[in-house]
Design a protein around this motif. Structure first.
Motif, PDB file in Angstrom:
ATOM      1  N   UNK A 133      -1.524 112.720  25.788  1.00 22.37           N
ATOM      2  CA  UNK A 133      -2.378 113.349  24.788  1.00 22.37           C
ATOM      3  C   UNK A 133      -1.472 113.981  23.733  1.00 22.37           C
ATOM      4  N   UNK A 134      -1.939 114.055  22.485  1.00 19.73           N
ATOM      5  CA  UNK A 134      -1.118 114.712  21.457  1.00 19.73           C
ATOM      6  C   UNK A 134      -0.833 116.166  21.828  1.00 19.73           C
ATOM      7  N   UNK A 135       0.320 116.639  21.447  1.00 19.41           N
ATOM      8  CA  UNK A 135       0.688 118.038  21.710  1.00 19.41           C
ATOM      9  C   UNK A 135      -0.079 118.974  20.793  1.00 19.41           C
ATOM     10  N   UNK A 136      -0.535 120.074  21.332  1.00 18.36           N
ATOM     11  CA  UNK A 136      -1.199 121.119  20.550  1.00 18.36           C
ATOM     12  C   UNK A 136      -0.410 122.422  20.629  1.00 18.36           C
ATOM     13  N   UNK A 137       0.752 122.363  21.264  1.00 10.44           N
ATOM     14  CA  UNK A 137       1.631 123.514  21.430  1.00 10.44           C
ATOM     15  C   UNK A 137       3.045 122.989  21.632  1.00 10.44           C
ATOM     16  N   UNK A 138       4.023 123.815  21.354  1.00 12.61           N
ATOM     17  CA  UNK A 138       5.373 123.473  21.768  1.00 12.61           C
ATOM     18  C   UNK A 138       5.423 123.586  23.281  1.00 12.61           C
ATOM     19  N   UNK A 139       6.324 122.829  23.900  1.00 16.68           N
ATOM     20  CA  UNK A 139       6.449 122.932  25.345  1.00 16.68           C
ATOM     21  C   UNK A 139       7.816 123.484  25.703  1.00 16.68           C
ATOM     22  N   UNK A 140       7.858 124.110  26.860  1.00 17.77           N
ATOM     23  CA  UNK A 140       9.099 124.685  27.362  1.00 17.77           C
ATOM     24  C   UNK A 140       9.722 123.728  28.382  1.00 17.77           C
ATOM     25  N   UNK A 141      11.032 123.756  28.516  1.00 32.34           N
ATOM     26  CA  UNK A 141      11.655 122.943  29.562  1.00 32.34           C
ATOM     27  C   UNK A 141      11.137 123.394  30.923  1.00 32.34           C
ATOM     28  N   UNK A 142      10.844 122.461  31.763  1.00 31.01           N
ATOM     29  CA  UNK A 142      10.387 122.814  33.110  1.00 31.01           C
ATOM     30  C   UNK A 142       9.242 121.948  33.546  1.00 31.01           C
ATOM     31  N   UNK A 143       8.517 122.463  34.515  1.00 36.01           N
ATOM     32  CA  UNK A 143       7.471 121.690  35.159  1.00 36.01           C
ATOM     33  C   UNK A 143       8.053 121.095  36.414  1.00 36.01           C
ATOM     34  N   UNK A 144       8.201 119.791  36.445  1.00 34.62           N
ATOM     35  CA  UNK A 144       8.794 119.128  37.613  1.00 34.62           C
ATOM     36  C   UNK A 144      10.328 119.181  37.515  1.00 34.62           C
ATOM     37  N   UNK A 145      11.015 118.999  38.648  1.00 30.57           N
ATOM     38  CA  UNK A 145      12.484 118.929  38.581  1.00 30.57           C
ATOM     39  C   UNK A 145      12.973 117.822  37.641  1.00 30.57           C
ATOM     40  N   UNK A 146      12.305 116.664  37.657  1.00 27.77           N
ATOM     41  CA  UNK A 146      12.713 115.577  36.761  1.00 27.77           C
ATOM     42  C   UNK A 146      12.539 115.992  35.304  1.00 27.77           C
ATOM     43  N   UNK A 147      11.418 116.599  34.971  1.00 23.43           N
ATOM     44  CA  UNK A 147      11.195 117.025  33.584  1.00 23.43           C
ATOM     45  C   UNK A 147      12.251 118.036  33.146  1.00 23.43           C
ATOM     46  N   UNK A 148      12.571 118.984  34.018  1.00 26.13           N
ATOM     47  CA  UNK A 148      13.585 119.985  33.675  1.00 26.13           C
ATOM     48  C   UNK A 148      14.930 119.315  33.410  1.00 26.13           C
ATOM     49  N   UNK A 149      15.294 118.345  34.228  1.00 26.06           N
ATOM     50  CA  UNK A 149      16.558 117.636  34.017  1.00 26.06           C
ATOM     51  C   UNK A 149      16.520 116.799  32.736  1.00 26.06           C
ATOM     52  N   UNK A 150      15.377 116.191  32.428  1.00 28.46           N
ATOM     53  CA  UNK A 150      15.273 115.405  31.191  1.00 28.46           C
ATOM     54  C   UNK A 150      15.385 116.301  29.961  1.00 28.46           C
ATOM     55  N   UNK A 151      14.879 117.530  30.042  1.00 29.83           N
ATOM     56  CA  UNK A 151      15.048 118.458  28.922  1.00 29.83           C
ATOM     57  C   UNK A 151      16.512 118.869  28.785  1.00 29.83           C
ATOM     58  N   UNK A 152      17.231 118.994  29.899  1.00 29.94           N
ATOM     59  CA  UNK A 152      18.666 119.249  29.819  1.00 29.94           C
ATOM     60  C   UNK A 152      19.363 118.066  29.146  1.00 29.94           C
ATOM     61  N   UNK A 153      18.981 116.852  29.538  1.00 29.62           N
ATOM     62  CA  UNK A 153      19.520 115.650  28.884  1.00 29.62           C
ATOM     63  C   UNK A 153      19.280 115.719  27.377  1.00 29.62           C
ATOM     64  N   UNK A 154      18.064 116.095  26.993  1.00 22.04           N
ATOM     65  CA  UNK A 154      17.692 116.153  25.572  1.00 22.04           C
ATOM     66  C   UNK A 154      18.576 117.127  24.811  1.00 22.04           C
ATOM     67  N   UNK A 155      18.797 118.323  25.367  1.00 25.31           N
ATOM     68  CA  UNK A 155      19.550 119.328  24.623  1.00 25.31           C
ATOM     69  C   UNK A 155      21.028 118.968  24.531  1.00 25.31           C
ATOM     70  N   UNK A 156      21.600 118.407  25.586  1.00 28.20           N
ATOM     71  CA  UNK A 156      23.003 117.985  25.521  1.00 28.20           C
ATOM     72  C   UNK A 156      23.138 116.807  24.562  1.00 28.20           C
ATOM     73  N   UNK A 157      22.160 115.914  24.575  1.00 26.84           N
ATOM     74  CA  UNK A 157      22.151 114.778  23.646  1.00 26.84           C
ATOM     75  C   UNK A 157      22.104 115.269  22.198  1.00 26.84           C
ATOM     76  N   UNK A 158      21.297 116.286  21.924  1.00 30.78           N
ATOM     77  CA  UNK A 158      21.222 116.836  20.563  1.00 30.78           C
ATOM     78  C   UNK A 158      22.567 117.411  20.132  1.00 30.78           C
ATOM     79  N   UNK A 159      23.279 118.056  21.068  1.00 27.80           N
ATOM     80  CA  UNK A 159      24.605 118.589  20.738  1.00 27.80           C
ATOM     81  C   UNK A 159      25.565 117.436  20.440  1.00 27.80           C
ATOM     82  N   UNK A 160      25.499 116.377  21.240  1.00 29.46           N
ATOM     83  CA  UNK A 160      26.340 115.201  20.970  1.00 29.46           C
ATOM     84  C   UNK A 160      26.029 114.636  19.591  1.00 29.46           C
ATOM     85  N   UNK A 161      24.742 114.555  19.269  1.00 29.74           N
ATOM     86  CA  UNK A 161      24.344 114.037  17.961  1.00 29.74           C
ATOM     87  C   UNK A 161      24.923 114.895  16.842  1.00 29.74           C
TER      88      UNK A 161
END
Length: 192
Positions: A112-140
């Protein structure tokens, strides 16, 4: 074929390392920081894979290989001199980015479309994927900065930009297709 019979060489003991073309540079150079952060991104992908179901694990395995290709691309400067090297350097190519876009579109169709910003977390996989995202942004950011000073493959920048989007959408998928996303609650509405 890669053959690593000895892990330490002592050639970096004075704070320098060799690039893919044999040139020696400081270990703190921007190029080395950029591909080092790509490697760090790849390490976070390895953590995420520990929690991923089969289909997402396969996608993350492809991404992990792409990130190794990206590191190889970044450690071999001067694309215009590729023909003079005794080997064909790996370079990021548009189909790698297009594959990410297709995967993002397929995952996004389940959300569903987002109606709010989301925070890292939820499931362990989601939390790790958000870590991937932030490190990837630093690499970029580091790759973009390096590109202002020296030759960097533009496809490398595009790939990293799209990859961080992939990690974001995959994090939502990991949170039961977004239904378990952790939503941001702005400070003024928390009341107390």
């Amino acid at each position: 074929m890669v053959v690593l019979s000895k892990i330490y060489t002592k050639t970096g003991d004075a704070g320098e390392t060799a690039l893919g073309n044999g040139a020696r540079v400081a270990k703190h150079s921007l190029r080395v920081s950029a591909y080092g952060t790509v490697d760090e991104t790849n390490a976070t992908v390895g953590l995420a894979r520990l929690h991923a179901p089969a289909e997402m694990d396969a996608a993350l395995a492809r991404i992990s290989n792409d990130l190794f290709d990206l590191g190889a691309d970044l450690c071999t400067p001067n694309r215009h001199m590729d023909e003079g090297l005794p080997y064909t350097p790996l370079r990021m190519i548009e189909p790698q980015t297009l594959r990410l876009e297709a995967e993002i579109d397929a995952m996004n169709a389940l959300l569903q479309p987002l109606r709010s910003f989301i925070l890292p977390g939820g499931s362990p996989l989601a939390a790790h994927l958000h870590l991937c995202r932030t490190v990837c942004r630093r690499a970029e950011r580091l790759v973009v900065e390096a590109a202002t000073m020296e030759d960097v493959n533009p496809e490398a920048v595009k790939y990293l930009n799209r990859l961080s989007d992939w990690f974001f959408v995959a994090g939502r998928i990991a949170n039961e297709n977004g239904t378990k996303d952790v939503l941001w609650v702005p400070g003024l509405t928390r009341g107390g």
